[in-house]
Motif scaffolding. Structure first.
Motif, PDB file in Angstrom:
ATOM      1  N   PRO A  23       0.826  -1.220   0.000  1.00  0.00           N
ATOM      2  CA  PRO A  23       0.000   0.000   0.000  1.00  0.00           C
ATOM      3  C   PRO A  23       0.853   1.260   0.000  1.00  0.00           C
ATOM      4  O   PRO A  23       1.947   1.292   0.562  1.00  0.00           O
ATOM      5  CB  PRO A  23      -0.815  -0.129   1.290  1.00  0.00           C
ATOM      6  N   THR A  24       0.322   2.297  -0.638  1.00  0.00           N
ATOM      7  CA  THR A  24       1.012   3.589  -0.695  1.00  0.00           C
ATOM      8  C   THR A  24       0.297   4.579   0.219  1.00  0.00           C
ATOM      9  O   THR A  24      -0.886   4.876   0.007  1.00  0.00           O
ATOM     10  CB  THR A  24       1.023   4.149  -2.128  1.00  0.00           C
ATOM     11  N   PRO A  25       0.973   5.079   1.256  1.00  0.00           N
ATOM     12  CA  PRO A  25       0.338   6.076   2.131  1.00  0.00           C
ATOM     13  C   PRO A  25      -0.048   7.326   1.331  1.00  0.00           C
ATOM     14  O   PRO A  25       0.613   7.669   0.340  1.00  0.00           O
ATOM     15  CB  PRO A  25       1.437   6.392   3.156  1.00  0.00           C
ATOM     16  N   PRO A  26      -1.107   8.014   1.747  1.00  0.00           N
ATOM     17  CA  PRO A  26      -1.543   9.221   1.027  1.00  0.00           C
ATOM     18  C   PRO A  26      -0.431  10.270   0.943  1.00  0.00           C
ATOM     19  O   PRO A  26       0.264  10.534   1.922  1.00  0.00           O
ATOM     20  CB  PRO A  26      -2.705   9.729   1.893  1.00  0.00           C
ATOM     21  N   GLY A  27      -0.263  10.817  -0.238  1.00  0.00           N
ATOM     22  CA  GLY A  27       0.711  11.883  -0.434  1.00  0.00           C
ATOM     23  C   GLY A  27       2.140  11.421  -0.612  1.00  0.00           C
ATOM     24  O   GLY A  27       3.043  12.250  -0.726  1.00  0.00           O
ATOM     25  N   GLN A  28       2.380  10.105  -0.638  1.00  0.00           N
ATOM     26  CA  GLN A  28       3.735   9.592  -0.791  1.00  0.00           C
ATOM     27  C   GLN A  28       3.906   8.904  -2.147  1.00  0.00           C
ATOM     28  O   GLN A  28       2.940   8.492  -2.783  1.00  0.00           O
ATOM     29  CB  GLN A  28       4.079   8.612   0.335  1.00  0.00           C
TER      30      GLN A  28
END
Length: 253
Positions: A48-53
């Motif tokens: 998963p990709t954290p928001p804003g990264q």
């Protein structure tokens, strides 16, 4: 020791013909980086990709587009040159008007052409099929990947001067390439390393190649830092080729 343009061109053509007839080496040069990029994509596909990264694949893949050509070209070049020496071809060539600079220049040019094809294919797969994205132009990524591959060629030529067999040439990989992989900033940011390791990292050319690629990843246009890092890598290439010419032996004792 002066380079003769005609002899240098003949040397380059000879090596390109040899390379063309060695299908396994061509496959290794062209396909291995692209296949490893595909493997890398599936490794990080479900992370998963954290928001804003930035997605983890994008962050790792842009760096690997510079590292993989370096590693592959180092291996191929060091083994190819050692094969010339052990077969007696090198001794015969250097008994002709062919100078060391003509020979090494031919190797550097021939494998640089192969490196350009390798980088273009790997970048085509990464950006075209694996949806890798960067803020900067893909052309800068290809340029840095090619320069990094040429760095691998030059260090491979230098390493082959100290090897007596093809196996010994491969043994230089953990001495020359692996420390650069560990300290280039891929695993741990360089400014977070212990100071003595950061000093070592600052002396290694792969660190600057990786930093140049990281600049392309986050900046839409070429930066001064990117050009500085690229210039440093080119300087290492020239120094390695000069040292390779100075240490090249006609035969293995």
């Amino acid at each position: 020791m002066i380079m003769n343009p005609r002899i240098y061109a003949s040397s380059t053509i000879r090596i390109l013909r040899q390379l063309r007839n060695d299908h396994r080496t061509v496959a290794m040069i062209l396909l291995v980086p692209s296949l490893l990029m595909v493997l890398l994509y599936f490794m990080y596909q479900n992370v998963p990709t954290p928001p804003g990264q930035i997605p983890l694949f994008d962050r790792i893949a842009i760096t690997m587009l510079g590292i993989l050509p370096f590693v592959v070209m180092f291996l191929v070049t060091s083994i190819a040159m050692q094969r010339e020496r052990s077969s007696g071809t090198l001794e015969r060539l250097l008994s002709t008007p062919l100078s060391k600079l003509d020979l090494l220049g031919g190797y550097g040019t021939a494998f640089s052409i192969a490196a350009a094809a390798q980088a273009a294919l790997a970048c085509g797969v990464a950006f075209g099929f694996l949806s890798l994205t960067t803020e900067g132009n893909v052309a800068w990524v290809i340029l840095i990947a090619v320069v990094n591959a040429v760095l691998g060629v030059s260090l491979g030529l230098l390493a082959s001067a100290f090897a007596r067999t093809e196996f010994q040439a491969v043994q230089f990989m953990p001495v020359i390439a692996v420390p650069q992989l560990l300290l280039c900033g891929l695993l741990v940011p360089r400014d977070q390393l212990p100071q003595w390791l950061e000093w070592i990292s600052n002396a290694l050319p792969l660190s600057y190649a990786v930093e140049a690629l990281q600049q392309v990843a986050v900046h839409p246009s070429a930066t001064a830092l990117m050009w500085r890092d690229l210039g440093i890598v080119v300087l290492y290439v020239l120094v390695a080729l000069a040292l390779a010419a100075a240490t090249l032996r006609r035969r293995t004792p």
